[in-house]
Design a protein around this motif. Sequence first.
Motif, PDB file in Angstrom:
ATOM      1  N   ASN A 136       0.830  -1.218   0.000  1.00 22.88           N
ATOM      2  CA  ASN A 136       0.000   0.000   0.000  1.00 22.88           C
ATOM      3  C   ASN A 136       0.862   1.264   0.000  1.00 22.88           C
ATOM      4  O   ASN A 136       0.564   2.220  -0.719  1.00 22.88           O
ATOM      5  N   LEU A 137       1.913   1.280   0.792  1.00 24.80           N
ATOM      6  CA  LEU A 137       2.803   2.443   0.823  1.00 24.80           C
ATOM      7  C   LEU A 137       3.482   2.666  -0.523  1.00 24.80           C
ATOM      8  O   LEU A 137       3.620   3.803  -0.974  1.00 24.80           O
ATOM      9  N   THR A 145       3.561  11.438   3.271  1.00 19.27           N
ATOM     10  CA  THR A 145       3.682  10.601   4.468  1.00 19.27           C
ATOM     11  C   THR A 145       4.178   9.210   4.090  1.00 19.27           C
ATOM     12  O   THR A 145       5.036   8.641   4.773  1.00 19.27           O
ATOM     13  N   SER A 146       3.654   8.658   3.000  1.00 20.08           N
ATOM     14  CA  SER A 146       4.113   7.343   2.535  1.00 20.08           C
ATOM     15  C   SER A 146       5.590   7.390   2.167  1.00 20.08           C
ATOM     16  O   SER A 146       6.356   6.491   2.524  1.00 20.08           O
ATOM     17  N   LYS A 182       4.507  20.443   4.418  1.00 23.86           N
ATOM     18  CA  LYS A 182       4.415  19.010   4.186  1.00 23.86           C
ATOM     19  C   LYS A 182       5.779  18.371   3.975  1.00 23.86           C
ATOM     20  O   LYS A 182       5.981  17.560   3.076  1.00 23.86           O
ATOM     21  N   THR A 183       6.737  18.782   4.770  1.00 19.11           N
ATOM     22  CA  THR A 183       8.059  18.161   4.656  1.00 19.11           C
ATOM     23  C   THR A 183       8.340  17.329   5.896  1.00 19.11           C
ATOM     24  O   THR A 183       7.913  17.677   7.000  1.00 19.11           O
ATOM     25  N   TYR A 184       9.031  16.255   5.679  1.00 23.95           N
ATOM     26  CA  TYR A 184       9.423  15.345   6.746  1.00 23.95           C
ATOM     27  C   TYR A 184      10.909  15.095   6.587  1.00 23.95           C
ATOM     28  O   TYR A 184      11.392  14.904   5.484  1.00 23.95           O
ATOM     29  N   SER A 185      11.597  15.075   7.699  1.00 20.87           N
ATOM     30  CA  SER A 185      13.017  14.717   7.599  1.00 20.87           C
ATOM     31  C   SER A 185      13.418  13.895   8.787  1.00 20.87           C
ATOM     32  O   SER A 185      12.761  13.798   9.760  1.00 20.87           O
TER      33      SER A 185
END
Length: 185
Positions: A136-137, A145-146, A182-185
């Motif tokens: 799914n990811l 998020t994925s 919407k950034t992830y680190s």
Amino acid sequence: MKKLIGLLLVCLVIIAGGLFWYQTKINEVITTKIDELNNNGFMVKHEQSTNYIKTSAKGEIQVIYPDKVISYILADMKNQDFKKAIEMQYNSLDSNQKGSFFEGIKFDYDFVVGNFNGKVDSNLYLTNFSKKMMYNLSQEVDNETSKWLLDFLKNRKLQVNINEKKEYKVADIDMTVSPSSKTYS
């Protein structure tokens, strides 16, 4: 002089024999643990190197049979209240949900055992969620998020260190979540 040389040779042979016996004992313990995991719902891939100072290994542990795995984990659990809570939650799932949630979870591991002092430094890294969740990811390529979760697993950010006293330490997870960009680190 001949007696001294003979005594030194005998001592060297005894030391070499002792080291060989000790190394064989360490290998037996490792093999026994791998067999135990393989017989309790896991599939273990293992690579090992040994010298007289230390034994190093790395590999992968994958959940194959979730019911066997949960039984194995619960068997050693000391906290009865926690054990009952986990059991109740797990048993509330039907067999399809159990497979969807747990089958295929993978961990990488590495460890070093000091052959003289018995010190153990082992690490577990979560590298895959269940097969269904990973599928799914991977299908959600535009979802930030994925992408972040897949990178999180790829970079082995969830690490648990276990020492010879079976003391666990979860490594700090360094992450920044910025909802506006919407950034992830």
